[in-house]
Design a protein around this motif. Structure first.
Motif, PDB file in Angstrom:
ATOM      1  N   SER A 131      51.130  36.224  37.071  1.00 15.18           N
ATOM      2  CA  SER A 131      50.333  37.141  36.590  1.00 15.18           C
ATOM      3  C   SER A 131      48.811  36.460  36.256  1.00 15.18           C
ATOM      4  CB  SER A 131      50.619  37.384  34.822  1.00 15.18           C
ATOM      5  OG  SER A 131      50.513  36.089  34.346  1.00 15.18           O
ATOM      6  N   LYS A 132      47.873  37.196  36.121  1.00 17.63           N
ATOM      7  CA  LYS A 132      46.510  36.491  36.232  1.00 17.63           C
ATOM      8  C   LYS A 132      45.550  37.347  35.186  1.00 17.63           C
ATOM      9  CE  LYS A 132      42.903  35.241  39.202  1.00 17.63           C
ATOM     10  NZ  LYS A 132      42.045  35.939  40.002  1.00 17.63           N
ATOM     11  N   PRO A 133      44.780  36.340  34.287  1.00 22.38           N
ATOM     12  CA  PRO A 133      43.862  37.168  33.224  1.00 22.38           C
ATOM     13  C   PRO A 133      42.626  37.434  34.250  1.00 22.38           C
ATOM     14  CG  PRO A 133      43.813  34.746  33.121  1.00 22.38           C
ATOM     15  CD  PRO A 133      44.790  34.911  34.132  1.00 22.38           C
ATOM     16  N   GLY A 134      42.146  38.532  33.536  1.00 27.80           N
ATOM     17  CA  GLY A 134      40.774  39.117  34.214  1.00 27.80           C
ATOM     18  C   GLY A 134      39.487  38.512  33.761  1.00 27.80           C
ATOM     19  N   LYS A 135      38.508  39.017  34.293  1.00 26.21           N
ATOM     20  CA  LYS A 135      37.169  38.250  33.650  1.00 26.21           C
ATOM     21  C   LYS A 135      36.889  38.965  32.266  1.00 26.21           C
ATOM     22  CE  LYS A 135      35.285  36.237  36.970  1.00 26.21           C
ATOM     23  NZ  LYS A 135      35.337  36.236  38.538  1.00 26.21           N
ATOM     24  N   PHE A 136      37.372  39.834  31.681  1.00 30.73           N
ATOM     25  CA  PHE A 136      37.244  40.405  30.450  1.00 30.73           C
ATOM     26  C   PHE A 136      37.957  39.403  29.492  1.00 30.73           C
ATOM     27  CE2 PHE A 136      35.233  44.167  31.620  1.00 30.73           C
ATOM     28  CZ  PHE A 136      34.322  44.623  30.687  1.00 30.73           C
ATOM     29  N   GLU A 137      38.971  38.887  29.907  1.00 29.63           N
ATOM     30  CA  GLU A 137      39.844  38.118  29.012  1.00 29.63           C
ATOM     31  C   GLU A 137      39.069  36.750  29.164  1.00 29.63           C
ATOM     32  OE1 GLU A 137      44.362  38.081  29.113  1.00 29.63           O
ATOM     33  OE2 GLU A 137      43.738  39.711  30.670  1.00 29.63           O
ATOM     34  N   LEU A 138      38.526  36.193  30.019  1.00 29.90           N
ATOM     35  CA  LEU A 138      38.227  34.995  30.419  1.00 29.90           C
ATOM     36  C   LEU A 138      36.664  35.000  29.558  1.00 29.90           C
ATOM     37  CD1 LEU A 138      38.559  34.181  34.358  1.00 29.90           C
ATOM     38  CD2 LEU A 138      39.906  33.486  32.251  1.00 29.90           C
ATOM     39  N   ALA A 139      36.215  36.012  29.547  1.00 25.36           N
ATOM     40  CA  ALA A 139      34.764  35.887  28.615  1.00 25.36           C
ATOM     41  C   ALA A 139      35.035  36.264  27.367  1.00 25.36           C
ATOM     42  CB  ALA A 139      33.868  37.044  29.338  1.00 25.36           C
ATOM     43  N   ASP A 140      36.189  36.097  26.911  1.00 25.02           N
ATOM     44  CA  ASP A 140      36.679  36.681  25.234  1.00 25.02           C
ATOM     45  C   ASP A 140      35.469  35.758  24.308  1.00 25.02           C
ATOM     46  OD1 ASP A 140      37.595  38.031  23.107  1.00 25.02           O
ATOM     47  OD2 ASP A 140      39.379  36.484  23.041  1.00 25.02           O
TER      48      ASP A 140
ATOM     49  N   LEU B 190      38.599  42.304  37.129  1.00 22.57           N
ATOM     50  CA  LEU B 190      37.797  42.530  35.632  1.00 22.57           C
ATOM     51  C   LEU B 190      39.207  42.651  34.552  1.00 22.57           C
ATOM     52  CD1 LEU B 190      35.308  45.676  36.305  1.00 22.57           C
ATOM     53  CD2 LEU B 190      34.877  43.264  35.510  1.00 22.57           C
ATOM     54  N   PHE B 191      40.132  43.206  34.886  1.00 17.24           N
ATOM     55  CA  PHE B 191      41.134  43.248  33.811  1.00 17.24           C
ATOM     56  C   PHE B 191      42.545  42.299  34.371  1.00 17.24           C
ATOM     57  CE2 PHE B 191      38.656  47.328  34.157  1.00 17.24           C
ATOM     58  CZ  PHE B 191      38.069  47.249  32.928  1.00 17.24           C
ATOM     59  N   GLY B 192      42.483  41.675  35.264  1.00 23.24           N
ATOM     60  CA  GLY B 192      43.622  40.922  35.326  1.00 23.24           C
ATOM     61  C   GLY B 192      44.844  41.815  35.792  1.00 23.24           C
ATOM     62  N   TYR B 193      46.098  41.180  36.101  1.00 21.88           N
ATOM     63  CA  TYR B 193      47.309  41.843  36.617  1.00 21.88           C
ATOM     64  C   TYR B 193      48.612  41.037  36.126  1.00 21.88           C
ATOM     65  CZ  TYR B 193      46.745  38.557  40.531  1.00 21.88           C
ATOM     66  OH  TYR B 193      46.746  37.545  41.369  1.00 21.88           O
ATOM     67  N   GLU B 194      49.569  41.854  35.874  1.00 21.28           N
ATOM     68  CA  GLU B 194      51.024  41.286  35.690  1.00 21.28           C
ATOM     69  C   GLU B 194      51.746  41.098  36.876  1.00 21.28           C
ATOM     70  OE1 GLU B 194      51.568  39.970  32.896  1.00 21.28           O
ATOM     71  OE2 GLU B 194      50.362  41.201  31.320  1.00 21.28           O
ATOM     72  N   VAL B 195      52.927  40.276  36.861  1.00 28.02           N
ATOM     73  CA  VAL B 195      53.684  40.004  38.105  1.00 28.02           C
ATOM     74  C   VAL B 195      54.329  41.398  38.346  1.00 28.02           C
ATOM     75  CG1 VAL B 195      55.760  39.162  38.680  1.00 28.02           C
ATOM     76  CG2 VAL B 195      54.350  37.999  37.199  1.00 28.02           C
ATOM     77  N   GLY B 196      54.106  41.689  39.678  1.00 35.64           N
ATOM     78  CA  GLY B 196      54.755  42.900  40.260  1.00 35.64           C
ATOM     79  C   GLY B 196      53.880  44.095  40.137  1.00 35.64           C
ATOM     80  N   ALA B 197      52.600  43.579  39.690  1.00 37.62           N
ATOM     81  CA  ALA B 197      51.496  44.857  39.665  1.00 37.62           C
ATOM     82  C   ALA B 197      51.477  45.376  41.149  1.00 37.62           C
ATOM     83  CB  ALA B 197      50.440  44.536  39.042  1.00 37.62           C
ATOM     84  N   PHE B 198      51.481  44.817  41.985  1.00 41.02           N
ATOM     85  CA  PHE B 198      50.994  44.973  43.498  1.00 41.02           C
ATOM     86  C   PHE B 198      52.015  44.173  44.361  1.00 41.02           C
ATOM     87  CE2 PHE B 198      47.396  43.124  41.849  1.00 41.02           C
ATOM     88  CZ  PHE B 198      47.273  42.092  42.416  1.00 41.02           C
ATOM     89  N   THR B 199      51.774  44.200  45.665  1.00 42.64           N
ATOM     90  CA  THR B 199      52.409  43.605  46.539  1.00 42.64           C
ATOM     91  C   THR B 199      51.989  42.129  46.460  1.00 42.64           C
ATOM     92  OG1 THR B 199      52.807  45.561  47.781  1.00 42.64           O
ATOM     93  CG2 THR B 199      53.523  43.600  48.785  1.00 42.64           C
ATOM     94  N   GLY B 200      52.575  41.194  46.334  1.00 42.22           N
ATOM     95  CA  GLY B 200      51.927  39.967  46.336  1.00 42.22           C
ATOM     96  C   GLY B 200      51.548  39.224  44.972  1.00 42.22           C
ATOM     97  N   ALA B 201      51.479  40.163  43.939  1.00 37.72           N
ATOM     98  CA  ALA B 201      51.327  39.845  42.403  1.00 37.72           C
ATOM     99  C   ALA B 201      52.558  38.829  42.075  1.00 37.72           C
ATOM    100  CB  ALA B 201      50.700  40.906  41.556  1.00 37.72           C
TER     101      ALA B 201
ATOM    102  N   GLY C  65      49.481  46.893  35.774  1.00 35.00           N
ATOM    103  CA  GLY C  65      50.851  46.549  35.787  1.00 35.00           C
ATOM    104  C   GLY C  65      51.329  46.172  34.232  1.00 35.00           C
ATOM    105  N   GLY C  66      50.384  46.110  33.172  1.00 37.81           N
ATOM    106  CA  GLY C  66      50.718  45.720  31.988  1.00 37.81           C
ATOM    107  C   GLY C  66      50.980  46.790  31.140  1.00 37.81           C
ATOM    108  N   GLN C  67      51.948  46.434  29.950  1.00 37.11           N
ATOM    109  CA  GLN C  67      52.543  47.389  29.074  1.00 37.11           C
ATOM    110  C   GLN C  67      51.978  47.366  27.702  1.00 37.11           C
ATOM    111  OE1 GLN C  67      54.988  49.508  30.077  1.00 37.11           O
ATOM    112  NE2 GLN C  67      54.702  48.425  31.988  1.00 37.11           N
TER     113      GLN C  67
END
Ligand SMILES: Nc1ncnc2c1ncn2[C@@H]1O[C@H](COP(=O)(O)OP(=O)(O)OP(=O)(O)O)[C@@H](O)[C@H]1O
Ligand SMILES: [Mg+2]
Length: 474
Positions: free
Chosen positions: A229-238, A215-226, A271-273
């Motif tokens: 970065s990737k936008p979430g559905k909320f950003e894609l549905a802007d 839903l909300f996407g993530y930034e690099v390093g937000a979790f192992t394997g991230a 993981g976003g600031q």
């Protein structure tokens, strides 16, 4: 329609007024006009009220909303339809709260105008209202056709159209397969956001952490394997609409985050600031009993109050049995054309069995039934399916088993009440639900009204666990 109805058009722009007059012109209506707010208010003090008023929201002397308010204060039963320039969501909301029956945005299409007028005047002038259902179809994009057959569905279709123009969250309630997803798509299509994205997210299909990043996407390093970065559905549905399906299965923590998005239109990626701003309309859907879900804290009360300003409840198919034959014939024609086959006739016995059947999977189940019948065409099998798979029998069995003394979930117990009779039907029903829930077994068990463990047993028993990408059942 029992005599002529008087319609008053309040508009000072000559070309719009002329358009309305020409379009509404009919022997059944006597149409009058007024050009200002004061003129209407004055007229209604002296003359009997018309059957319907079309009121422009921008009048030269007064705000149309103010006119509406005063009119309804002096005559609360007055039927008013407001209209204005293209898409003014806030205006729509206020007009509806002040009691307008509908709100049309320019350009006003002829068909739309006529539909609204006949709905309102028919509803109010015709005694009884028990007219025969008629079937209408409507293309709602993405190769989807909305079918509207019962009077109640017509009313729901109109409600949805009205809500579409008001840019607020919507809550859709109703059993599985009643058409919540289809209705959400319709709302998007009729809204000012129609040209932007419409996305669906099934909150029951993903575990909590995955759902959050989805839903909300993530930034690099937000979790192992991230690693990216990737936008979430909320950003894609802007600028568009997002359907949060099975909202009751969204973990409580995430519901809090969603509430913030609804309040401030912003959120943080995992993981976003820095906060991300979006303009997304949220439509939430659930097949849970919503009051109970709130009472048992499955859905946060504050989220519920945010979502429930506009709620539409879709009725189960078994409450509109008279439309079942109509729907069967419609889907038969549709699928026959789609698959390039001759449509099959339904016998009287089949239509009766279908009308008596309870359709726990609602329109989805009916659609699948018709599709199967078209392809396989065994009337005896189809009849057996309808006449012997009465869900009450299964439910009763399950309930008595749960209340029973030994409480065991072994497949043998199941056998005793299914009696080996309809393993095929049961396997198919389970498999359908698993498909619908994207193999979310917990949700599937809930929908089937059986325990999780019993479901796992049945999956094994019927060898249903040949689903690509799924870990085998342990
Ligand atoms: N009014 C309708 N017109 C046409 N098709 C419909 C209608 N209602 C439902 N359907 C069909 O039934 C299927 C299920 O509809 P939908 O997914 O909208 O139901 P739902 O209420 O969201 O169910 P679930 O909670 O299981 O997701 C759809 O694929 C659609 O083809
Ligand atoms: Mg759905």
């Amino acid at each position: 329609m029992g005599g002529t109805s008087r319609i008053l058009v309040v508009e000072n722009e000559p070309h719009v007024r002329d358009y309305l007059l020409t379009t509404l012109k009919s022997d059944s209506f006597q149409i009058e006009t007024a050009a200002t707010g004061l003129e209407v208010l004055d007229r209604l003090q002296k003359e009997p009220a018309p059957d319907l008023i079309f009121l422009e929201s921008l009048l030269p002397d007064m705000n149309g909303l103010e006119v509406l308010k005063r009119l309804r204060e002096s005559q609360p039963t007055l039927r008013v339809i407001m209209f204005s320039g293209p898409c003014q969501p806030r205006m729509v909301m206020r007009a509806l709260h002040l009691g307008a029956l509908d709100y049309l945005s320019e350009p006003i299409r002829k068909s739309e105008l006529q539909a609204v007028v006949s709905r309102i005047l028919d509803n109010h002038l015709r005694p009884g209202n028990g007219s025969e259902p008629t079937l209408q179809t409507e293309d709602i994009g993405d190769n989807t056709t909305l079918v509207v057959a019962s009077n109640e569905m017509h009313r729901i279709r109109e409600q949805a159209a009205l809500i579409a123009t008001a840019d607020v969250p919507v809550l859709l309630l109703g059993e599985s397969g009643t058409g919540k997803g289809v209705l959400a798509q319709l709302i998007h299509k009729l809204s000012c956001r129609a040209r932007n994205t419409f996305l669906k997210v099934n909150c029951a299909a993903l575990p909590s952490e995955l759902l959050e990043s989805e839903l909300f996407g993530y930034e690099v390093g937000a979790f192992t394997g991230a690693t990216k970065s990737k936008p979430g559905k909320f950003e894609l549905a802007d600028k568009g609409t997002i359907l949060l399906d099975e909202i009751g299965d969204m973990p409580i923590g995430l519901q809090g985050k969603l509430l913030h998005v609804l309040q401030d239109q912003q959120f943080f990626r995992l993981g976003g600031q820095s906060p991300i701003r979006v303009d997304v309309r949220v439509i939430a859907a659930t097949n849970l009993d919503i009051k109970e879900a709130v009472a048992s804290a499955k859905i946060r009360a504050d989220l519920y109050y945010r979502l429930n300003a506009f709620t539409i409840t879709l009725p189960p198919l078994r409450e509109r049995r008279m439309i079942i034959p109509l729907l069967m014939k419609h889907f038969m024609a549709q699928f026959a054309a789609q698959y390039g086959r001759e449509p099959r006739e339904f016998s009287g016995r089949m239509l009766k069995a279908a009308t008596d059947y309870t359709w726990p999977g609602n329109i989805r189940e009916l659609e699948n039934f018709v599709r199967r019948y078209l392809i396989i065409g065994e009337e005896a099998d189809a009849l057996r399916e309808l006449e012997t798979s009465q869900p009450e029998t299964i439910e009763q069995g399950i309930t008595s088993r749960h209340n029973g003394s030994n409480g065991s979930d072994s497949p043998n117990d199941l056998k005793s009440f299914v009696g080996g009779l309809k393993s095929g039907a049961e396997a198919r029903a389970i498999s359908d639900i698993l498909d619908q829930t994207n193999w979310n077994r917990k949700e599937a068990a809930r929908r089937l009204n059986i325990s999780y463990k019993a479901l796992l047993n049945k999956i094994q028993k019927y060898s249903l666990d040949i689903d690509p990408g799924q870990t085998p059942v342990s």
